[in-house]
Scaffold this active site. Structure first.
Site, PDB file in Angstrom:
ATOM      1  N   GLU A  49       1.076  -1.212   0.271  1.00 53.96           N
ATOM      2  CA  GLU A  49      -0.021   0.130   0.074  1.00 53.96           C
ATOM      3  C   GLU A  49       1.660   1.205   0.148  1.00 53.96           C
ATOM      4  O   GLU A  49       2.000   1.043   0.945  1.00 53.96           O
ATOM      5  CB  GLU A  49      -0.608   0.185   1.397  1.00 53.96           C
ATOM      6  CG  GLU A  49      -1.800  -1.450   1.256  1.00 53.96           C
ATOM      7  CD  GLU A  49      -2.796  -1.202   3.019  1.00 53.96           C
ATOM      8  OE1 GLU A  49      -2.757  -0.487   3.567  1.00 53.96           O
ATOM      9  OE2 GLU A  49      -3.314  -2.014   3.063  1.00 53.96           O
ATOM     10  N   ASP A  60      -5.709   9.573  10.317  1.00 55.04           N
ATOM     11  CA  ASP A  60      -4.135   8.692  10.748  1.00 55.04           C
ATOM     12  C   ASP A  60      -3.822   9.733  11.968  1.00 55.04           C
ATOM     13  O   ASP A  60      -4.215  10.366  12.089  1.00 55.04           O
ATOM     14  CB  ASP A  60      -3.539   9.362   8.930  1.00 55.04           C
ATOM     15  CG  ASP A  60      -3.775   8.692   7.525  1.00 55.04           C
ATOM     16  OD1 ASP A  60      -4.074   7.468   8.193  1.00 55.04           O
ATOM     17  OD2 ASP A  60      -3.739   9.139   7.497  1.00 55.04           O
ATOM     18  N   TYR A 175     -10.548  -5.055   4.046  1.00 51.97           N
ATOM     19  CA  TYR A 175      -9.332  -4.153   5.165  1.00 51.97           C
ATOM     20  C   TYR A 175     -10.059  -3.661   6.179  1.00 51.97           C
ATOM     21  O   TYR A 175     -11.238  -3.154   6.351  1.00 51.97           O
ATOM     22  CB  TYR A 175      -8.486  -2.945   4.325  1.00 51.97           C
ATOM     23  CG  TYR A 175      -8.104  -2.292   5.225  1.00 51.97           C
ATOM     24  CD1 TYR A 175      -7.704  -2.865   6.691  1.00 51.97           C
ATOM     25  CD2 TYR A 175      -6.140  -2.145   4.470  1.00 51.97           C
ATOM     26  CE1 TYR A 175      -6.725  -1.333   8.136  1.00 51.97           C
ATOM     27  CE2 TYR A 175      -5.571  -1.026   5.525  1.00 51.97           C
ATOM     28  CZ  TYR A 175      -5.623  -1.182   6.331  1.00 51.97           C
ATOM     29  OH  TYR A 175      -4.794  -0.270   7.969  1.00 51.97           O
TER      30      TYR A 175
END
Length: 262
Positions: A49, A60, A175
């Protein structure tokens, strides 16, 4: 068969789990990033990724936020990111590359233009964390029509009513985000992850890889033991951020890969 499908088929045939790495494009500079990227497959990365730097990475944690800032400060752009994928493809035609990030840089470039360039560069999948299934017409469906997998995130808060919607147009792999909150903020727990992976797999034939909170080889081994693969990002990006040389970073990746593959 796409590169992602082929890689997971190969891993299944070998009785192994996937080790997925995340690195931020252009972090801390183009030369260092390209050296790390080129070395990841030999270090054990089955899928790579690549983060698309963005000024407002809301999902994040500090490590990946700082990585994006370093990359942007060094002049990283979407054009450079795609060029780096193109260069990687000159020496590796098999390892799947997934671009991960936010919709704004793609939207700003233009979806049609971006997808054409991504296909030409050799991109295999996209993870766009701020596009829910209700917006599939924006990017998910056009990406799949262009031959690029659209990989969706499922989380601990994705309940049984929501899950089918999340899985409906997902391709490549699912994911699973092992923790609530931002990247790098806690440690993954295999006992808590296992039933969630089973719940997702009951609704799809796609592989389920687990990320967020995997920081050591032991953690990668435990998570890979209950899923189809383990994803490590912040722990690798931390090493880059503290100034480790590419070979040091790749040595750490080898340790993690040995855990996931074990």
């Amino acid at each position: 068969m796409t590169r992602i499908e082929a890689r997971f088929a190969k891993l299944r045939a070998e009785g192994r789990k996937a080790f997925v790495t995340f690195v931020m494009a252009g972090d801390p500079d183009a030369g260092t990033f390209e050296a790390i990227l080129a070395g990841l497959p030999a270090a054990g990365a089955d899928v790579i990724e690549i983060g698309m730097p963005f000024t407002d990475p809301m999902a994040d944690g500090p490590a990946i936020q700082l990585a994006g800032q370093r990359a942007l400060a060094a002049g990283q752009t979407m054009s450079r990111t795609l060029a780096m994928v193109r260069k990687f493809r000159e020496g590796d035609a098999e390892t799947p590359i997934v671009l991960m990030g936010y919709y704004n840089p793609i939207y700003s470039r233009g979806v049609e233009k971006f997808l054409a360039e991504a296909v030409e560069a050799g991109v295999d999948g996209l993870i766009v964390v701020d596009l829910p299934p209700e917006e599939d017409d924006e990017l998910c469906l056009p990406a799949q029509a262009a031959g690029i997998d659209f990989i969706r995130l499922a989380t601990p808060t994705t309940d049984d009513r929501r899950l089918p919607k999340v899985l409906s147009n997902t391709s490549g792999f699912v994911y699973y985000v092992s923790i609530t909150g931002i990247t790098g903020s806690a440690s993954a727990n295999a006992e808590m992850v296992a039933p969630e992976v089973a719940r997702i797999k009951a609704g799809t034939d796609l592989p389920v890889c687990v990320g967020f909170g995997i920081k050591t080889a032991d953690s990668a081994r435990e998570i890979a033991g209950v899923a189809d693969g383990a994803v490590v990002g912040s722990a690798i990006v931390d090493r880059i951020g503290r100034g480790d040389a590419p070979e040091q970073v790749l040595g750490f990746v080898r340790e993690l890969a040995a855990g996931a593959h074990g």
